[in-house]
Write a protein that holds these residues in place. Structure first.
Motif, PDB file in Angstrom:
ATOM      1  N   LYS A   1       0.867  -1.157   0.000  1.00  0.00           N
ATOM      2  CA  LYS A   1       0.000   0.000   0.000  1.00  0.00           C
ATOM      3  C   LYS A   1       0.907   1.211   0.000  1.00  0.00           C
ATOM      4  CE  LYS A   1      -2.132   0.647   3.891  1.00  0.00           C
ATOM      5  NZ  LYS A   1      -2.942   0.422   5.092  1.00  0.00           N
ATOM      6  N   LYS A   2       0.347   2.353  -0.171  1.00  0.00           N
ATOM      7  CA  LYS A   2       1.194   3.534  -0.186  1.00  0.00           C
ATOM      8  C   LYS A   2       1.947   3.656   1.136  1.00  0.00           C
ATOM      9  CE  LYS A   2      -2.407   6.639   1.547  1.00  0.00           C
ATOM     10  NZ  LYS A   2      -3.184   7.865   1.311  1.00  0.00           N
ATOM     11  N   GLU A   3       3.093   4.275   1.062  1.00  0.00           N
ATOM     12  CA  GLU A   3       3.932   4.414   2.259  1.00  0.00           C
ATOM     13  C   GLU A   3       3.131   5.032   3.405  1.00  0.00           C
ATOM     14  OE1 GLU A   3       7.558   4.332   4.517  1.00  0.00           O
ATOM     15  OE2 GLU A   3       6.965   3.378   2.653  1.00  0.00           O
TER      16      GLU A   3
END
Length: 543
Positions: free
Chosen positions: A153-155
């Motif tokens: 997932k996004k950081e």
């Protein structure tokens, strides 16, 4: 290969700047061990600016002093680590680089604090049941645990509880909260329950594969899944090392040095603080090294060459700490002190550039058109187009030869140069006075003489303002007297503005009564040959 700085006197004139450039060029053509860099000790005047622009030569960089600085010391390179990097990364850097202190920096590389070997080791000995008081980048878990991201997932930042699935399903279900991190082995039912309960990170230990329906559920519930090779025990033990290093860095009572800090200031500071290492920061506050006490036991002083002067009072701040390699000058000999024998060329000619041309000729080197132009301009400036009593046949010969190489007509170029340099329009009293100012200490007397070339008589209001400025300066700097020569080059006459309490000395030197704050001397255009020697003679007579 080191740098050698070549410079003229403070408040530089055309000879001072142009000779520094010309001699640097000569040394770079004939010497290969060092790099010779022309610099200046003050602002260039309008005449010099005109000359540099005419021959398309850049203005030398300003050097404020030649004190031995941190930049002259052979300190250790830095070990910098981002503030959000994990303890694990910090530990690896410390071990691999064999250091005891690391710098913590932000994303722009700017210094934020320090972490020591002891600080990081302490975290290794601690365990944690949760990261609720920390904000940990989720990728820190991947790097620390040598993991493989199965669902990404996004950081994001993790801050919450850590749950270890070492109990019955019902117990795990009661303990889990939304946003937690779960460490579990190959227990599919626990994995599914956890991601559906809203955990943020699922860490699967033992290198076990995770089944597709668990991964699908993780994607659906916005959970990150990481597979790690360690067993559950080692994973729990190691995960604490994912904490960002900024949580242990020291930010209070941190002492750092800048590259331009002097060695004297460094020594004084080190006596106050018993730290092992001190970070060295550049002008952007980025760590560029680490300084320890043993570094200041052996260091190199700045190497310099002086042109167009030799007196300490006219040279760079800190000249007593520099390593003077050469002096090329045409003034009286003051008080140079060196530890080793040096090249010292001092000849009674009208301009330093005349001496430098001789160096070129002895090595059968023809200066470039630009360098020849600069040296010719310097000679014309210092000899007032051959009208100064300091001018010699050598100066005339040199100027004509250089003019031919540069492709300029002496009369036409010289007039244009002086017109560009003598305009006082828009200048403050301070700028005018310091156009070409030199300080002298003779016996018990401290005095200064400034000279400004003009093509026309200066208005009385300007003279009055200059006298007020000189009186203030004399009082603040404790000069015995100050003189300002307003020299009319065409008519070969100088008007002197005077402040001080030694009118009898001025009368003895020049045979004139000083009425008010000015007097005129016809035929006097050279400070070096017609003014300073007479003042020195008068002082010696009184003494």
């Amino acid at each position: 290969m080191g740098e050698v700085y070549v410079f003229g006197h403070r408040n530089p004139d055309t000879d001072s700047i142009c000779s520094a450039i010309a001699y640097s060029e000569f040394k770079n053509l004939t010497e290969k061990e060092d790099s010779y860099v022309p610099v200046r000790l003050g602002s260039v005047n309008r005449e010099t600016q005109f000359v540099l622009e005419y021959f398309s030569v850049p203005v030398p960089a300003l050097m404020e002093n030649v004190y031995t600085q941190v930049s002259d010391i052979n300190f250790d390179g830095p070990v910098n680590i981002n503030k959000n990097a994990s303890m694990f990364e910090a530990w690896k850097e410390i071990i691999n680089k064999n250091v005891r202190t690391i710098n913590i920096v932000d994303d722009d590389g700017k210094f934020h604090g320090l972490a020591t070997l002891g600080d990081v080791a302490k975290v290794y000995l601690e365990s944690s049941s949760g990261f609720s008081k920390y904000e940990v980048p989720v990728m820190n878990f991947v790097k620390t645990l040598n993991g493989e991201v199965l669902v990404s997932k996004k950081e994001e930042i993790f801050s919450g509880n850590i749950i270890v699935a070492a109990m019955q399903m019902d117990d795990i279900r009661r303990r889990i909260k939304k946003g937690d991190l779960l460490i579990v082995g190959n227990r599919k039912e626990v994995q599914l329950m956890a991601v559906k309960s809203g955990i943020k990170v699922l860490i699967v230990t033992g290198g076990h594969d995770v089944e597709d329906d668990v991964l699908a559920a993780a994607r659906e519930n916005d959970a990150m899944v990481i597979k790690v090779p360690y067993d559950t025990f080692d994973t729990v033990k190691l995960i604490n090392q994912s904490i960002p290093v900024r949580y242990i860095m020291k930010t209070e009572d941190v002492v750092s040095f800048r590259l331009d800090d002097t060695i004297d200031d460094v020594k004084e500071t080190m006596l106050k603080y018993k730290y092992r290492n001190f970070p060295v920061l550049d002008s952007q506050k980025r760590p560029v090294g680490m300084l320890a006490r043993h570094h200041i036991l052996n260091y190199s002083r700045k190497k310099v060459i002086l042109v167009d002067h030799n007196e300490k009072s006219q040279s760079a701040e800190g000249i007593e700490q520099a390593d003077i390699l050469e002096i090329i000058d045409h003034h009286r000999i003051g008080c140079p002190e060196t530890e080793q024998p040096i090249v010292f060329i001092n000849r009674p000619v009208g301009c330093t550039a005349t001496i430098i041309l001789d160096s070129y000729e002895k090595r059968n080197i023809v200066p470039s058109k630009e360098i020849a132009g600069l040296m010719c301009a310097a000679i014309l400036s210092d000899t007032l187009m051959f009208k100064s009593p300091t001018c010699t046949s050598e100066d005339v010969r040199a100027a004509k030869l250089l003019a031919g190489i540069a492709g300029i007509e002496i009369e036409k170029f010289g007039k244009t140069m002086f017109e560009a340099g003598t305009s006082l329009e828009g200048k403050t009293e301070e700028e005018i006075f310091f156009t070409d100012f030199k300080e002298f200490r003779i016996g018990d007397y401290k005095f200064g003489v400034s000279q400004v070339n003009i093509f026309y008589n200066s208005p009385e209001p300007l003279k009055n303002r200059l006298i007020e400025f000189m009186e203030k300066m004399r009082s603040e700097e404790e000069y015995d007297f100050l003189l300002l020569m307003l020299t009319d080059i065409i008519n070969e006459v100088s008007e002197f503005l005077f402040v001080g309490n030694h009118r009898e000395l001025i009368k003895m030197a020049f045979g004139v009564d000083v009425e008010g704050n000015s007097f005129i001397l016809s035929g006097v255009v050279s400070r070096k040959k017609q003014v300073i020697p007479k003042i020195i003679s008068a002082i010696n007579s009184i003494s």
